[in-house]
Design an enzyme around this catalytic site. Structure first.
Site, PDB file in Angstrom:
ATOM      1  N   HIS A   8     -49.460   1.230 -27.274  1.00 39.59           N
ATOM      2  CA  HIS A   8     -48.571   2.382 -27.419  1.00 39.59           C
ATOM      3  C   HIS A   8     -47.246   2.063 -26.742  1.00 39.59           C
ATOM      4  O   HIS A   8     -47.204   1.714 -25.555  1.00 39.59           O
ATOM      5  CB  HIS A   8     -49.194   3.639 -26.816  1.00 39.59           C
ATOM      6  CG  HIS A   8     -50.342   4.172 -27.618  1.00 39.59           C
ATOM      7  ND1 HIS A   8     -51.478   4.706 -27.053  1.00 39.59           N
ATOM      8  CD2 HIS A   8     -50.530   4.238 -28.967  1.00 39.59           C
ATOM      9  CE1 HIS A   8     -52.310   5.084 -28.014  1.00 39.59           C
ATOM     10  NE2 HIS A   8     -51.762   4.799 -29.175  1.00 39.59           N
ATOM     11  N   GLU A  11     -45.852   3.302 -23.103  1.00 38.16           N
ATOM     12  CA  GLU A  11     -46.691   3.147 -21.915  1.00 38.16           C
ATOM     13  C   GLU A  11     -46.311   1.875 -21.163  1.00 38.16           C
ATOM     14  O   GLU A  11     -47.055   0.901 -21.119  1.00 38.16           O
ATOM     15  CB  GLU A  11     -48.164   3.171 -22.347  1.00 38.16           C
ATOM     16  CG  GLU A  11     -48.542   4.500 -22.990  1.00 38.16           C
ATOM     17  CD  GLU A  11     -49.920   4.519 -23.631  1.00 38.16           C
ATOM     18  OE1 GLU A  11     -50.664   3.524 -23.498  1.00 38.16           O
ATOM     19  OE2 GLU A  11     -50.254   5.538 -24.279  1.00 38.16           O
ATOM     20  N   ARG A  66     -44.123   6.214 -29.586  1.00 35.75           N
ATOM     21  CA  ARG A  66     -45.521   5.847 -29.385  1.00 35.75           C
ATOM     22  C   ARG A  66     -46.019   4.810 -30.386  1.00 35.75           C
ATOM     23  O   ARG A  66     -46.724   3.861 -30.027  1.00 35.75           O
ATOM     24  CB  ARG A  66     -46.378   7.116 -29.493  1.00 35.75           C
ATOM     25  CG  ARG A  66     -47.897   6.894 -29.528  1.00 35.75           C
ATOM     26  CD  ARG A  66     -48.587   8.241 -29.720  1.00 35.75           C
ATOM     27  NE  ARG A  66     -50.014   8.127 -29.992  1.00 35.75           N
ATOM     28  CZ  ARG A  66     -50.974   8.161 -29.068  1.00 35.75           C
ATOM     29  NH1 ARG A  66     -50.662   8.280 -27.791  1.00 35.75           N
ATOM     30  NH2 ARG A  66     -52.250   8.085 -29.416  1.00 35.75           N
ATOM     31  N   HIS A 136     -53.815   1.211 -21.063  1.00 37.23           N
ATOM     32  CA  HIS A 136     -52.963   2.323 -21.489  1.00 37.23           C
ATOM     33  C   HIS A 136     -52.441   3.069 -20.250  1.00 37.23           C
ATOM     34  O   HIS A 136     -52.774   2.742 -19.118  1.00 37.23           O
ATOM     35  CB  HIS A 136     -53.771   3.310 -22.335  1.00 37.23           C
ATOM     36  CG  HIS A 136     -54.213   2.782 -23.663  1.00 37.23           C
ATOM     37  ND1 HIS A 136     -53.741   3.272 -24.847  1.00 37.23           N
ATOM     38  CD2 HIS A 136     -55.100   1.811 -24.002  1.00 37.23           C
ATOM     39  CE1 HIS A 136     -54.309   2.636 -25.867  1.00 37.23           C
ATOM     40  NE2 HIS A 136     -55.148   1.741 -25.363  1.00 37.23           N
ATOM     41  N   GLU A 210     -56.753   3.912 -18.435  1.00 41.57           N
ATOM     42  CA  GLU A 210     -55.533   4.714 -18.387  1.00 41.57           C
ATOM     43  C   GLU A 210     -54.995   4.620 -16.968  1.00 41.57           C
ATOM     44  O   GLU A 210     -55.617   5.114 -16.027  1.00 41.57           O
ATOM     45  CB  GLU A 210     -55.822   6.177 -18.750  1.00 41.57           C
ATOM     46  CG  GLU A 210     -56.362   6.402 -20.157  1.00 41.57           C
ATOM     47  CD  GLU A 210     -55.281   6.408 -21.227  1.00 41.57           C
ATOM     48  OE1 GLU A 210     -54.086   6.337 -20.865  1.00 41.57           O
ATOM     49  OE2 GLU A 210     -55.633   6.478 -22.420  1.00 41.57           O
TER      50      GLU A 210
END
Length: 258
Positions: A8, A11, A66, A136, A210
């Site tokens: 993405h 990020e 994104r 991510h 994440e």
């Protein structure tokens, strides 16, 4: 072990981690026992930016972009969410068939050159790759399959124990809280993800991380936080990799030294 970053575009902490992981591995091999053991027992594939066109676009045009930057016939909307473009309950609840949406799944699974290239590589190496890791941000979570459904992975208990231990180590060393568990139950339904697809083709230790933070800065994590965020992720990678090495060596015996 495979690690990809930057699927993405916005990020930014994700590509930073991949580069720091490579630098750390080169700098501390034969100094830090954990990374030495990992590199002595595993080949590591690192893809620093899986979505290069989208990533560049966040630097030049739109910081919060994104998707990738592919164009489609019959629409002026640009881009596909590469993490909805893999063949894992593709384009069901949690993805969108609308090209204008941020979670657009693409015309068909692996319709995008980026996802197709990664999928082809992983398919050709699935018998040797033990660990799949996709990095991510944000929200500080350690995710295991499945995100594409409410089902539990066959080796759920092993995967859950690994992310639990990784989260505990992060909290012990850095006082940061990471939640953990299956993606669909921990975040939301997200079909077409690379981690679920990798798991389904036989890579049984599949994870999505994440990274920082929990929402104060979100995608706009300041440079002063880069090292800390990457240290936390590195702790999780080492925890999981060492556990997988232990499990595979228990099953097959230690690797012979030549």
């Amino acid at each position: 072990m495979w690690i990809d970053c930057g699927i993405h575009a916005r990020e930014w902490i994700s590509p930073a981690f991949c580069l720091i992981f490579v630098h750390y591995s080169l700098s501390f091999y034969n100094q830090n026992p954990d990374i030495t053991q990992i590199l002595d027992n595993m080949d590591v594939y690192v893809m620093p930016v899986m979505n290069p066109d989208g990533y560049k676009y966040t630097w030049t045009k739109n910081r919060m972009w994104r998707k990738n930057r592919s164009s489609k016939k019959n629409t002026s909307c640009i881009g596909v969410d590469l993490n909805r473009n893999f063949d894992a309950n593709w384009c069901t609840i949690g993805a969108s068939p609308d090209p204008c949406e941020e979670i657009y799944c693409g015309a068909f699974p692996e319709s995008e050159p980026e996802s197709l290239a990664v999928a082809n590589f992983l398919r050709s190496h699935k018998d040797s790759i033990q660990i799949y890791l996709s990095i991510h941000s944000y929200s500080q979570m350690l995710i295991i399959p499945y995100s594409c459904s409410m089902d539990e992975a066959e080796n759920h208990s092993d995967l859950y124990e690994m992310v639990k231990q990784a989260a505990e180590n992060i909290r012990r060393y850095y006082r940061s809280v990471y939640t953990y568990g299956p993606g669909a139950k921990t975040i939301y339904l997200a079909p077409g993800g690379s981690d679920d697809w990798a798991y389904n083709i036989g890579i049984k230790y599949s994870f999505t991380f994440e990274l920082q933070d929990r929402g104060h800065y979100g995608f706009l994590l300041p440079p002063s936080h880069i090292q800390g965020a990457c240290n936390e992720a590195l702790t999780a990678v080492k925890t999981i990799a060492l556990k997988v090495i232990e499990k595979t060596q228990t099953a097959t015996g230690p690797r012979e030294t030549v």
